[in-house]
Write a protein that holds these residues in place. Structure first.
Motif, mmCIF file in Angstrom:
data_model
loop_
_atom_site.group_PDB
_atom_site.id
_atom_site.type_symbol
_atom_site.label_atom_id
_atom_site.label_comp_id
_atom_site.label_asym_id
_atom_site.label_seq_id
_atom_site.Cartn_x
_atom_site.Cartn_y
_atom_site.Cartn_z
ATOM 1 N N GLN A 159 0.831 -1.207 0.000
ATOM 2 C CA GLN A 159 0.000 0.000 0.000
ATOM 3 C C GLN A 159 0.870 1.263 0.000
ATOM 4 N N PRO A 160 0.417 2.349 -0.651
ATOM 5 C CA PRO A 160 1.178 3.603 -0.611
ATOM 6 C C PRO A 160 1.258 4.119 0.827
ATOM 7 N N PRO A 161 2.298 4.865 1.167
ATOM 8 C CA PRO A 161 3.178 5.644 0.284
ATOM 9 C C PRO A 161 4.452 4.928 -0.160
ATOM 10 N N HIS A 162 4.604 3.636 0.051
ATOM 11 C CA HIS A 162 5.736 2.864 -0.456
ATOM 12 C C HIS A 162 7.080 3.399 0.039
ATOM 13 N N LEU A 163 7.131 3.811 1.292
ATOM 14 C CA LEU A 163 8.393 4.251 1.873
ATOM 15 C C LEU A 163 9.268 3.045 2.204
ATOM 16 N N PRO A 164 10.581 3.191 2.108
ATOM 17 C CA PRO A 164 11.478 2.063 2.402
ATOM 18 C C PRO A 164 11.340 1.611 3.853
ATOM 19 N N ILE A 165 11.359 0.311 4.056
ATOM 20 C CA ILE A 165 11.357 -0.275 5.405
ATOM 21 C C ILE A 165 12.801 -0.430 5.839
ATOM 22 N N TYR A 203 6.059 -5.691 13.073
ATOM 23 C CA TYR A 203 6.218 -4.234 13.108
ATOM 24 C C TYR A 203 7.306 -3.830 12.115
ATOM 25 N N PHE A 204 6.959 -2.888 11.224
ATOM 26 C CA PHE A 204 7.896 -2.385 10.228
ATOM 27 C C PHE A 204 8.243 -0.936 10.570
ATOM 28 N N GLU A 205 9.524 -0.635 10.591
ATOM 29 C CA GLU A 205 9.976 0.740 10.841
ATOM 30 C C GLU A 205 10.236 1.442 9.514
ATOM 31 N N ARG A 206 9.588 2.632 9.358
ATOM 32 C CA ARG A 206 9.787 3.455 8.178
ATOM 33 C C ARG A 206 10.090 4.884 8.629
ATOM 34 N N SER A 207 10.426 5.734 7.673
ATOM 35 C CA SER A 207 10.765 7.116 8.022
ATOM 36 C C SER A 207 9.576 7.868 8.600
#
Length: 343
Positions: free
Chosen positions: A220-226, A270-274
């Motif tokens: 799903q967007p916003p497709h930020l890097p994990i 749990y995924f960490e993104r910016s």
């Protein structure tokens, strides 16, 4: 209906199956596969209950090989099970020892189950003496459905190398379940060393829904890097370790595992993104909750998978599971599987 045959032969069992099909006006051609279950007596009925339910989607002939039958007395048939006990016919071409070689004791007892006792097929329970287990493949061959795939399932303790097992060597698909073994850590260490393309463990199948939902969530967007991932769940639970290994392989980021002895199965990823933490959590209910930064939380139905669910999936997919092989060969070393906590 259950028909018992005492001190019998494989050819006599095959003839009895054919006669029962004729009497009932049924045909065995509708069986899509042969499933061989290798288990001990105490776990036999539980395994058969699972397969009876799973076979309603995948009609099959089930052959259950009881590995500790020697010394156990076969019960006499009840009123509804009126078939007499069969004796060895000296003219039979069979896989058996003469009864006199074992002091007159039973060498191969069997049960044939039809109807409500057998799901969408027939069940053959073989109870050989220990000496015959060395020739278990010869016991099974006359009972296989012609031109149908052969699947072998060990619901309890698997062999050290399933591909070297007499029956496993013939199989199109080999299914183990480390979670049902007496020593999970030792059993899985052995499977890691010997796993082949035809092998899969139900611990992997238990993660199917998690993998599907997590893949959808990440897409799903916003497709930020994990940048990193964390998996939480029950201690000594192999599906938790396999899910973490799959994430490490697919995301190429550090993946940590938090084990909770009070937890029941997998409880969260749990995924960490910016922009923060994206997660999917499940606690003590059959409902999971998806949390995305800046969005309202979403609840989805996510019941624990049963053995019937897992076996139905595996019986419907007999081709090699390449993703599973990649996970245990490449993904497993990418995660710190603390030896005192896993599987």
């Amino acid at each position: 209906m259950i028909v018992r045959l005492n001190n019998t032969t494989t050819s006599a069992i095959a003839r009895e199956i054919d006669e029962l099909h004729v009497e009932r006006g049924e045909a065995a051609q509708g069986r899509v596969l042969t499933l061989v279950i290798i288990t001990d007596g105490p776990h036999l009925e539980t395994a058969l209950e699972t397969i009876n339910s799973a076979s309603r989607e995948h009609p099959c002939r089930v052959i259950a090989m009881v590995t500790d039958a020697e010394g156990h007395t076969t019960a006499e048939p009840g009123p509804e099970e009126s078939a007499p006990a069969r004796q060895i016919d000296p003219d039979d071409e069979c896989i058996s020892y003469k009864a006199t070689e074992h002091g007159g004791e039973h060498t191969l007892d069997a049960e044939i189950r039809f109807g409500s006792d057998a799901g969408a097929g027939e069940v053959v329970v073989l109870k050989p003496v220990t000496a015959l287990l060395d020739h278990s493949d010869a016991l099974v061959i006359p009972l296989l459905v012609p031109d149908a795939p052969l699947v072998v399932w060990w619901p309890g303790n698997p062999p050290q190398d399933p591909s070297k097992d007499p029956i496993g060597a013939m199989a199109t698909s080999r299914i183990t379940d480390v979670m049902g073994s007496d020593d999970r850590q030792a059993a899985f260490a052995s499977l890691l060393e010997h796993s082949g393309a035809e092998d899969v463990d139900l611990s992997w199948t238990r993660t199917t829904i998690w993998r599907a939902l997590l893949a959808s969530m990440v897409d799903q967007p916003p497709h930020l890097p994990i940048t990193s991932a964390r998996v939480t769940g029950q201690s000594h639970y192999l599906p938790l370790e396999l899910l973490a290994s799959w994430l490490a392989l697919k995301l190429h980021v550090p993946v940590s595992v938090e084990r909770d002895p009070e937890a029941r199965a997998i409880t969260g990823v749990y995924f960490e993104r910016s922009d923060g933490t994206m997660s999917m959590e499940r606690h003590k209910t059959d409902q999971a909750r998806i949390n995305q930064p800046g969005q309202a939380s979403q609840a989805i139905s996510m019941p624990l998978r049963t053995a019937v669910d897992c076996m139905s999936e595996e019986l419907g997919r007999l081709d090699p599971d390449e993703v599973y092989q990649d996970v245990i060969r490449q993904g497993w070393p990418m995660v710190d599987h603390n030896s005192q906590d896993q599987p």
